[in-house]
Motif scaffolding. Sequence first.
Motif, PDB file in Angstrom:
ATOM      1  N   LYS A  19       0.827  -1.221   0.000  1.00  0.00           N
ATOM      2  CA  LYS A  19       0.000   0.000   0.000  1.00  0.00           C
ATOM      3  C   LYS A  19       0.851   1.257   0.000  1.00  0.00           C
ATOM      4  N   SER A  20       1.770   1.341   0.967  1.00  0.00           N
ATOM      5  CA  SER A  20       2.537   2.583   1.127  1.00  0.00           C
ATOM      6  C   SER A  20       3.459   2.807  -0.071  1.00  0.00           C
ATOM      7  N   ASP A  44       4.679   6.854   5.577  1.00  0.00           N
ATOM      8  CA  ASP A  44       4.955   6.347   6.924  1.00  0.00           C
ATOM      9  C   ASP A  44       5.843   7.375   7.607  1.00  0.00           C
ATOM     10  N   THR A  55       2.832   0.460   8.609  1.00  0.00           N
ATOM     11  CA  THR A  55       2.008   1.645   8.772  1.00  0.00           C
ATOM     12  C   THR A  55       1.140   1.440  10.004  1.00  0.00           C
ATOM     13  N   ASP A  98      -3.724   6.606   2.984  1.00  0.00           N
ATOM     14  CA  ASP A  98      -2.998   5.333   3.129  1.00  0.00           C
ATOM     15  C   ASP A  98      -3.384   4.758   4.483  1.00  0.00           C
ATOM     16  N   THR A  99      -3.546   3.445   4.561  1.00  0.00           N
ATOM     17  CA  THR A  99      -4.036   2.828   5.803  1.00  0.00           C
ATOM     18  C   THR A  99      -3.107   1.710   6.269  1.00  0.00           C
TER      19      THR A  99
HETATM   20 MG    MG Z   1       1.979   0.715   4.752  1.00  0.00          MG
END
Ligand code: MG
Length: 617
Positions: A19-20, A44, A55, A98-99
């Motif tokens: 994701k990140s 992050d 994260t 972002d999660t």
């Molecule tokens: Mg992440």
Amino acid sequence: MELKHIRNFCIIAHIDHGKSTLADRLLEFTHTVSKREMKDQLLDQMDLERERGITIKLQPVRMMYSIPNPLSFILDGQGSKINDKGLLNSEFILNLIDTPGHVDFTYEVSRSLNACEGAILVVDSTQGIEAQTLANVYLALEQNLVLIPVVNKIDLPNSDRKKTAEELKTVFGFTDDEILYASGKTGEGVEKILKAVIERVPPPKGDSIKPFTGLIFDSMYDIHRGVVVFVRAIDGQLAPRQKIFMIGSQTQAESLEVGYFHPKMEKSDGILTGEVGYIVTGLRDVSKARVGDTVTLFDRKLDVKQLPGYKHVKPMVYATIFPVSGDDYPVLRDAMEKLKLSDAALEFEPINIPSIGFGFRTGFLGLLHMDIVQERLTREYNLDLVLTAPSVAYHIVTTNGKDLYVHNPAEFPDPSIIREINEPWMKVEVLTPQEYIGPIMEIANQRRAIPKDIKFIGSSRVDMQFEMPLNNIILDFYDKLKSVSSGYASLNYDFIEERVGDLVKVEILVATEPVPALSAIMHRGVAATDGKKLVEKLKELIPRHQFEVAIQATIGGKVIARETISALRKDVTGYLYGGDVTRKMKLLNKQKKGKKRMKKIGRVDIPQEAFLAVLKK
Ligand code: MG
Ligand code: GDP
């Protein structure tokens, strides 16, 4: 800018599916962050996140994107070309959140989803769908979000994009033409993802004429500027220097500054309808601007209804946090209140445990959450802390029919007045390659699990469902699961109900004094053997003193195990040959450091690790 030009979306996935990293590429592609400023997993931002590579916090960022060829875009999946929609230009505002992926931070995910109309669902094509992929998809569907499935990490040699796409189709019912392929590493496929976000995610609804109404989805404390709230603007707009009002806490404040995330906060001359931004409130009392509250204009407060906010999240495990030095108690209280602003799931209340002193009984969503909270309090507020072993919440019914909720074995009432003890049971979901079914069944059985269902996901992996006491999950199930599956199995769990358990309290006496913070609740069947193991472990962990220290485990006053730590004879450094000064210093320093994280109970210094010994088998 009109609502038609705004898209709010987040990225969801199982932990480590990229994701990140994908967010990095989106930031780069839209020139939100320059090449010079770019670094891996830029969103992050906490040191802790960067060190651990995970994260922890949701992180919003606003991107401007001018679409290259407007005529090729089809909006809302309805077949209408972009200029039929009356768009004024080709510039879009893309608000991305972002999660985190870990089960303990699901509350961050659900609040992020609530601020969005769509989500990019990322699946690592070397792994396939995992437990948090399922959990996050269900959350997104509950909130009626449009999902854009992305098969990620296609640059890797062991990527199996066909198999991953097959899983997305069979498990969630996606079709071939919905599924995108990308690499967050190389940037392949990123443009198509942006196109899909604009085409498939609907613009926010909202009325710019109505008075400003914003939902607080996150917040933080700035020592200079007080509470800063992160809001999703539902209706209306907000300018700087307006009088604002928090409906839930009935508190007035001023919008000292408003702005957007780039991803650092950047001030602007307003937050627009449908967008995600921040408001600097100047509030010093952190309880006045809570996550889930509604912000509106002070003058229009009677015209606006409070938004529904969020469902209360129930802590799953509890531990008591003590300052090593009693003098730090007020600092700890202040630190916990501030931390709660940026960690909305944190719950705590003051407690005084005889023989240890004042501390906070704290509720966490899981062990990782507990670990992170301890780490953040230590680093960000420079505190030395001792935590008791985490415990689930027990519901005790007494012999005269009273209900007691006990969050710590130390608070258990006398066994003679206990009629029954209820403990939380969870629905557990394990996704694993099929070759590990046997070993996983075995470790689950050893932990009182009840197998419920098992079904195939794709051709070689399975989704196993169990019911299991939460206590057994937090003890060591996750570690065991990872080790018996060579790291391939993933886990998710959810509360079902309380059930009566055959449980006993094992009390620990150190130098004949009971130490409530070391006691543990165990299933009767294993209490004798596990109690003995605990005593053996404590013997290793508690340092030698000038006197002999006996460690005993008892159940209902009956001793079930005993070990003795012999008395210290000499200074530790005395054992060192040759008088090597630097080594001696090192050892002394190490001793000093070790001292910091010990709590004196009666005459005995007990180190932090001893309090957590009950967790380690
Ligand atoms: Mg992440
Ligand atoms: P998150 O937990 O979902 O946010 O995942 P991260 O973005 O932190 O990525 C987890 C790990 O996978 C990191 O080591 C990344 O460098 C790596 N990674 C992420 N995306 C890709 C990709 O597309 N290709 C490759 N080869 N590695 C990736």
